[in-house]
Design an enzyme around this catalytic site. Structure first.
Site, short mmCIF file in Angstrom:
data_model
loop_
_atom_site.label_atom_id
_atom_site.label_comp_id
_atom_site.label_asym_id
_atom_site.label_seq_id
_atom_site.Cartn_x
_atom_site.Cartn_y
_atom_site.Cartn_z
CB CYS A 1 44.61 -26.94 -52.71
SG CYS A 1 45.83 -25.75 -53.23
NE ARG B 1 38.58 -27.88 -51.68
CZ ARG B 1 38.50 -27.85 -50.36
NH1 ARG B 1 37.42 -28.23 -49.74
NH2 ARG B 1 39.53 -27.44 -49.63
CD1 TRP C 1 42.08 -20.99 -56.40
CD2 TRP C 1 42.93 -20.45 -54.42
NE1 TRP C 1 41.61 -19.75 -56.06
CE2 TRP C 1 42.11 -19.39 -54.86
CE3 TRP C 1 43.57 -20.34 -53.18
CZ2 TRP C 1 41.93 -18.22 -54.12
CZ3 TRP C 1 43.38 -19.19 -52.44
CH2 TRP C 1 42.58 -18.15 -52.92
CG ASN D 1 43.94 -27.21 -48.89
OD1 ASN D 1 44.32 -26.06 -49.17
ND2 ASN D 1 42.75 -27.46 -48.39
N GLY D 2 47.02 -25.88 -48.10
CA GLY D 2 47.41 -25.04 -46.96
C GLY D 2 48.59 -24.18 -47.34
CD GLU E 1 25.44 -11.93 -50.64
OE1 GLU E 1 26.48 -11.52 -50.12
OE2 GLU E 1 25.37 -13.04 -51.20
CE LYS F 1 26.83 -14.19 -54.08
NZ LYS F 1 26.94 -14.63 -52.73
CD GLU G 1 30.79 -14.59 -55.21
OE1 GLU G 1 31.79 -15.21 -54.85
OE2 GLU G 1 29.75 -14.53 -54.53
CG HIS H 1 28.65 11.54 -46.99
ND1 HIS H 1 28.69 12.83 -46.51
CD2 HIS H 1 27.53 10.97 -46.48
CE1 HIS H 1 27.65 13.03 -45.69
NE2 HIS H 1 26.92 11.92 -45.67
CE LYS I 1 30.30 -22.93 -51.59
NZ LYS I 1 29.42 -21.75 -51.77
C1 AGP Z 1 30.25 -15.79 -51.35
O1 AGP Z 1 29.55 -15.82 -52.53
C2 AGP Z 1 31.70 -15.91 -51.48
N1 AGP Z 1 32.09 -16.97 -52.31
C3 AGP Z 1 32.51 -15.72 -50.22
O2 AGP Z 1 32.43 -14.38 -49.92
C4 AGP Z 1 32.15 -16.54 -48.95
O3 AGP Z 1 30.92 -16.13 -48.45
C5 AGP Z 1 33.26 -16.34 -47.90
O4 AGP Z 1 34.46 -16.84 -48.40
C6 AGP Z 1 32.94 -16.97 -46.57
O5 AGP Z 1 32.81 -18.34 -46.68
P1 AGP Z 1 32.18 -19.19 -45.50
O6 AGP Z 1 30.74 -18.80 -45.36
O7 AGP Z 1 32.37 -20.61 -45.92
O8 AGP Z 1 32.93 -18.85 -44.25
#
Ligand code: AGP
Length: 594
Positions: A2, A27, A71, A97-98, A467, A471, A474, A490, A589
């Site tokens: 949010c 966000r 959100w 937000n929270g 990573e 990427k 997501e 394995h 975000k």
């Molecule tokens: C990365 O592409 C993601 N959106 C997510 O994994 C992100 O890295 C994670 O939420 C951690 O966020 P931060 O670095 O702000 O702590």
């Protein structure tokens, strides 16, 4: 996650709030709304994008107001669950937000006292509590209401015809931005950069009373003083700058980010001494923590530290550490977080500090919660990262880790000099990768039709495989998994075949031969194969369906060029699949809830 905004001043609040909300879209959200007051509160909200809300909403007169991008956590995305929420009489309006952990108990209690709820949200208890406690002073009513709440919140409240906004935070970020006879409140700085760069970050427990002419703070029932910061991000830095997506812009900014981060940051001060001492006497342990991409940076950091400091190092997911992790007081913890607001990381820092560990934070946001909690903070120079997918912040984290470990390295001076030289050339190596974007985009075209993609790597490129997979999944919604190449046999072997392409990250280090073995094994099981290989390394050419050549660098630094290549690959696959690259569904975000 949010996003909340507030405005109070002399201008019409509605267009300002809508503009601020549009800058919080990154966000992640599923519905939005605003409330404006000219003495009476008027609310408009829906499960639509901000642009749609703007088109459909009526003009509301009033120079104070609040806004929200939601959100969903409690209740589906819908008009009724969207914020702002109000009380029974529609005299007070709240954005939140929270998460309110005890909302069910509060809701039952308030219902038994005659309050009627219309949404499924936890947030709706806040206006009802304020209504319950209001006796002519909004700030007091908010303070009293918050005393009943367990959980996390950043809120803005307006109502009862009072010409003030009340803002409060606990474990969720909130910033007040100062204008000329007008003030703003927002979850995050990019929301208000069109208007001002003067900000005050709220501390946990703060309640701020904001008028057009000023701001006052209370914390724990007492008056508090908070200092003003100047944001050095330009509006242009926080916008798309001609690129189709923020993600692409941010990928292309990486040479600049590397230069800024390395150029700006000089190792000195106590934590570096801690690290130095550790590398000299080996009596302490080093623990690296993060979530998502930042966790992958922590994993790369583990390999860097082990090679440069010669120490055993642990890297852990903050979310796991919070329940099962153990650290001795002599542990030095390095926490990584782009936003500096990730709830899991904040919890981990509190847990580490409770047992007496020293905590260093590497974050991209100066003044963020993490930076205020850690014993020492290093700010990366990535600039605002808007796309949900972390790219340039990851590279900036790696740069800090390289520098940090090099400043304390236990290696021959010749090796040290070589490493410094490698780092100096890193920005131009990344530019070389960016120059090969057209070729990477072509490979992406070939991969875009698959629904499962596997990434393999070994050693320091194992986190790069993780990573690459993160990427891709997501932003393109393709099922992607990263494996340590040695683990294929394995279990994952069972999945290989014509429909399951594998992307192998081949590096010319001690893992080269065993990686080639893994590549052969993949080939033998019929999976389409793409290999990332260093310039001049043709050892996998006869096996791979495609090879992508990456600039030749010292293997220790290979995660930098390999990651940028995989970022571009993921971006172009997502683009070809028509996905909303910057704002993937269900993701946020800044993950400010546990
Ligand atoms: C990365 O592409 C993601 N959106 C997510 O994994 C992100 O890295 C994670 O939420 C951690 O966020 P931060 O670095 O702000 O702590």
């Amino acid at each position: 996650m949010c996003g909340i905004v507030g405005y109070i001043g002399e201008r019409q609040a509605q267009p300002i709030l809508l503009n601020c909300l549009s800058h919080l879209e990154y966000r992640g959200y599923d519905s939005c709304g605003i409330a404006v007051s000219d003495g009476a509160v008027k609310v408009y909200k829906d499960a639509v994008r901000v642009a749609e809300l703007k088109k459909t909403m009526p003009d509301f007169d009033g120079s104070l107001g609040i806004g929200h991008t939601r959100w969903a956590t409690h209740g589906e995305p819908s008009r009724v669950n969207a914020h702002p929420h109000g009380d029974c009489q529609n005299e007070v309006s709240v954005v939140h937000n929270g998460i309110i952990n005890n909302f069910l108990k509060l809701k039952q209690q308030l219902t038994s006292e005659g309050h009627t709820f219309v949404s499924e949200t936890d947030s709706e208890v806040i206006p009802h509590l304020i209504e319950k406690y209001y006796a002519g002073d909004l700030e007091k009513a908010v303070e009293r209401a918050l005393a009943d709440i367990e959980g996390s919140y950043a809120i803005i409240v307006m109502g009862y015809g009072e010409n003030t906004l009340i803002a409060a935070r606990k474990d969720s970020p909130l910033v007040i931005a100062l204008g000329d006879r007008e003030n703003y409140i927002a979850s995050d700085v990019p929301a208000v950069l069109d208007y001002t760069s003067r900000v005050i970050y709220l501390e946990d427990g703060d309640i701020a009373t904001v008028t057009a002419g000023g701001v006052s703070f209370r914390n724990g029932g007492k008056t508090a003083k908070r200092s003003e910061h100047k944001v050095d991000w330009s509006v242009e830095e926080a916008r798309k700058g001609g690129y189709e997506h923020y993600m692409l812009k941010e990928i292309h900014e990486q040479p600049r980010v590397i230069r800024d981060t390395l150029g700006d940051w000089l190792p000195n001060g106590e934590p570096f001494e801690d690290l130095k001492k550790m590398s000299e006497d080996g009596t302490r342990t080093l623990l690296m923590l993060g979530c998502g991409t930042s966790y992958h940076a922590a994993l790369v950091g583990k390999y860097i530290a082990q090679e440069m400091l010669g120490l055993p190092v642990r890297a852990e997911l903050a979310s796991e550490f919070n329940y099962h992790g153990r650290a001795l007081p002599e542990t030095l913890a390095v926490t990584l977080t782009q936003s500096g607001e990730t709830a899991d990381v904040l919890m981990a820092i509190k847990r580490l500090k409770d047992v007496g560990c020293r905590v260093m934070a590497i974050t991209n946001v100066n003044g963020s919660s993490v930076s205020r909690l850690a014993d020492h903070t290093i700010i990366t120079r990535a600039g605002p990262e808007i796309s949900v997918a972390a790219t340039k912040s990851f590279l900036a984290q790696l740069m800090v880790l390289y520098w940090l470990m090099m400043s304390c390295a236990r290696v021959e001076p010749k090796r040290q000099a070589e490493m410094v030289l490698q780092l100096r050339h890193m920005a131009s190596r990344v530019t070389q990768v960016l120059d090969s974007e057209a070729e990477i985009a072509e490979r992406a075209g070939y991969l875009a039709k698959y629904n499962d993609v596997f990434f393999i790597g070994r050693g320091i490129n194992y986190p790069v495989a993780l990573e690459g997979a993160l990427k891709l999944k997501e932003i393109s919604y393709v099922h992607a998994e990263g494996f340590a190449a040695g683990e294929l046999k394995h279990g994952p072997f069972a999945l290989l075949g014509r429909e399951k392409p594998v992307i192998a990250v081949l590096t010319q280090d001690a893992t080269h031969q065993t990686m080639l073995t893994s590549i052969r094994e993949v080939k033998a099981r019929g999976s389409p194969l793409m290999v990332l290989a260093s310039e001049g390394d043709d050892s996998a050419d006869s096996l791979a369906d495609f090879t992508i050549t990456v600039p030749r660098v010292d293997p220790l630094f290979s995660p930098v060029v390999n990651t940028v290549t995989l970022q571009l690959l993921a971006y172009h696959i997502a683009r070809k699949r028509g996905c909303p690259v910057d704002f993937p569904k269900n993701l946020a975000k800044s993950v400010t809830v546990e």
